[in-house]
Design an enzyme around this catalytic site. Sequence first.
Site, PDB file in Angstrom:
ATOM      1  N   LYS A  22       0.850  -1.208   0.000  1.00  0.00           N
ATOM      2  CA  LYS A  22       0.000   0.000   0.000  1.00  0.00           C
ATOM      3  C   LYS A  22       0.882   1.253   0.000  1.00  0.00           C
ATOM      4  O   LYS A  22       0.676   2.178  -0.772  1.00  0.00           O
ATOM      5  CB  LYS A  22      -0.867   0.004   1.246  1.00  0.00           C
ATOM      6  CG  LYS A  22      -1.523   1.346   1.566  1.00  0.00           C
ATOM      7  CD  LYS A  22      -2.429   1.294   2.768  1.00  0.00           C
ATOM      8  CE  LYS A  22      -1.714   1.609   4.042  1.00  0.00           C
ATOM      9  NZ  LYS A  22      -1.496   3.044   4.310  1.00  0.00           N
ATOM     10  N   ASN A  23       1.924   1.241   0.847  1.00  0.00           N
ATOM     11  CA  ASN A  23       2.725   2.452   1.045  1.00  0.00           C
ATOM     12  C   ASN A  23       3.781   2.658  -0.030  1.00  0.00           C
ATOM     13  O   ASN A  23       4.557   3.600   0.038  1.00  0.00           O
ATOM     14  CB  ASN A  23       3.354   2.453   2.444  1.00  0.00           C
ATOM     15  CG  ASN A  23       2.283   2.609   3.507  1.00  0.00           C
ATOM     16  OD1 ASN A  23       1.125   2.932   3.185  1.00  0.00           O
ATOM     17  ND2 ASN A  23       2.622   2.355   4.749  1.00  0.00           N
ATOM     18  N   CYS A 117      -5.090  12.312  12.687  1.00  0.00           N
ATOM     19  CA  CYS A 117      -5.820  11.034  12.703  1.00  0.00           C
ATOM     20  C   CYS A 117      -5.532  10.386  14.058  1.00  0.00           C
ATOM     21  O   CYS A 117      -4.886  10.981  14.918  1.00  0.00           O
ATOM     22  CB  CYS A 117      -5.379  10.148  11.550  1.00  0.00           C
ATOM     23  SG  CYS A 117      -3.711   9.558  11.753  1.00  0.00           S
ATOM     24  N   ARG A 122       0.025  14.563  12.656  1.00  0.00           N
ATOM     25  CA  ARG A 122       0.476  14.373  11.269  1.00  0.00           C
ATOM     26  C   ARG A 122       0.754  15.725  10.576  1.00  0.00           C
ATOM     27  O   ARG A 122       0.119  16.071   9.590  1.00  0.00           O
ATOM     28  CB  ARG A 122      -0.546  13.579  10.464  1.00  0.00           C
ATOM     29  CG  ARG A 122      -1.056  12.302  11.091  1.00  0.00           C
ATOM     30  CD  ARG A 122      -0.029  11.211  11.210  1.00  0.00           C
ATOM     31  NE  ARG A 122       0.409  10.624   9.974  1.00  0.00           N
ATOM     32  CZ  ARG A 122      -0.152   9.587   9.370  1.00  0.00           C
ATOM     33  NH1 ARG A 122      -1.221   9.054   9.902  1.00  0.00           N
ATOM     34  NH2 ARG A 122       0.318   9.104   8.247  1.00  0.00           N
ATOM     35  N   ASP A 305       4.492   0.545  12.010  1.00  0.00           N
ATOM     36  CA  ASP A 305       3.259  -0.065  11.489  1.00  0.00           C
ATOM     37  C   ASP A 305       3.097  -1.512  11.920  1.00  0.00           C
ATOM     38  O   ASP A 305       2.081  -2.136  11.625  1.00  0.00           O
ATOM     39  CB  ASP A 305       3.245  -0.001   9.956  1.00  0.00           C
ATOM     40  CG  ASP A 305       3.120   1.418   9.465  1.00  0.00           C
ATOM     41  OD1 ASP A 305       3.340   1.643   8.263  1.00  0.00           O
ATOM     42  OD2 ASP A 305       2.837   2.304  10.280  1.00  0.00           O
ATOM     43  N   ARG A 397      -8.912  -0.252   4.441  1.00  0.00           N
ATOM     44  CA  ARG A 397      -8.084   0.746   3.750  1.00  0.00           C
ATOM     45  C   ARG A 397      -6.738   0.145   3.360  1.00  0.00           C
ATOM     46  O   ARG A 397      -6.109   0.571   2.411  1.00  0.00           O
ATOM     47  CB  ARG A 397      -7.813   1.945   4.664  1.00  0.00           C
ATOM     48  CG  ARG A 397      -9.055   2.750   4.969  1.00  0.00           C
ATOM     49  CD  ARG A 397      -8.699   4.007   5.692  1.00  0.00           C
ATOM     50  NE  ARG A 397      -7.638   4.725   4.989  1.00  0.00           N
ATOM     51  CZ  ARG A 397      -7.177   5.907   5.391  1.00  0.00           C
ATOM     52  NH1 ARG A 397      -7.653   6.456   6.481  1.00  0.00           N
ATOM     53  NH2 ARG A 397      -6.236   6.526   4.717  1.00  0.00           N
TER      54      ARG A 397
END
Length: 419
Positions: A22-23, A117, A122, A305, A397
């Site tokens: 994803k990243n 978030c 952030r 993560d 997500r």
Amino acid sequence: MEIIVVEKSPPLKGNVRVNGAKNSALPILAASLLGTEDIILEDVPKIKDVEIMCEVLRSLGAKVEVLDEGLIKINSKDLNNHITRYDLMNKMRASLLVMGPLLTRLGKTKSSLPGGCAIGTRPIDLHLKGFKALGATVETEHGNIGAYAERLIGDKIYLDFPSVGATENIMMAAAMAKGETIIDNAAMEPEIVDLQNFLNKLGANIKGAGTSTIKIKGVEKLGGASHQIIPDRIEAGTFMVAAAITGGDVVVDNVITSHIKPVIAKLKEAGVEIIENGESVRVIGSNKLKAVDVKTLPYPGFPTDMAAQFMALLTVCEGTSVVIETVFENRFMHVDELKRMGADIKIDGKSAIIRGIDNLTGAQVKASDLRAGAALILAGLIADGSTEIDNIHHIDRGYVDIEGRFRQLGAKISRRTIE
Ligand code: EPZ
């Protein structure tokens, strides 16, 4: 509303293939705005965040076609908008990554300031520091942020923190700036290397990704390319912890083991057997795992993560573990949820002290971000009874068909719609 229900499951067994990262997909999709010919991306994960990024690209005038499984074709020859819509920015912070490409391709970019978030405020000060260093005028008003420059001029930029997003945004902006840009204290994540490789395929001239100094020689124009997204090291780590926590025996395929060395090292320290075999990793768990200490750090340190998923494991490891989070200011939102399942965890500032217990008990819990959601699934696999996880949009997500892939390993997990 949908929830995920996890029952106490047998040791997981079998094979699971990791999807594209994803990243890596998100910054590379944003970088596709720099290309003026066809771009084909392979192994793009079919997740909500990718759908949103494709919508952002289309809103800027790019043609985006989702071909078959994991294949996306993009053509950004005729961009006709430099403003990222508020609703899209609000849905996904990573929309911020289109600012660098737009600034250098169109000379202007405007977006709403990304909100905070669950894991932190952030800020984007380092992104803006980079744009300004390249000669852009940056204006913030009414919650929007705009950057403008006839032509960006290369310069030396020092990042106060090796921010992944800021490194990526500056790399993309500098790719078509006049002259050379040097980013010092750059992020070194594998996703940065993947972005460099993609940009160079388009015709950019970038060296040093994967180290703390990245050199970008600006070019006039970028073309097209085909590129395969690297495997998702965090998804790989998540499935490895799932095998460990259930005392299972799972082969995780499509893994670049050099990208997850810290996770492998910590699992081994806890007593998990790990057999590396090329692009596969076999993980054999046990129910006699030992407590280990973890400190999250920018790459190549232990990834932030993976902290929540690993903490789920530590709740049932013999002894006392300490997890220190150094990257985000508030990444312990999952702790209260794990405590509802009986975990013995105390927070002291940036540290979580986890005393191992024999077993967790199922409860109604809620996901606060995608990695916390994954951690609650892992905890549910071993908790007595049933665990109902709410706010699963966070999980969708970042993970493709999470329950389907766990089910194929023998997990008792399902998605239910409730009123
Ligand atoms: C990327 O976020 C990832 N997201 C995150 O993954 C990941 O946790 C993070 O990198 C760290 O590895 C994507 O790649 C889309 P940062 P990013 O900028 O770029 C501070 C997931 O679960 N900072 O490296 O936003 C910031 O507040 C997500 O997949 C500034 O102070 O992370 C944070 O404390 C979550 N100023 C630290 O740096 C800035 O201008 C790391 O942030 C930018 C960041």
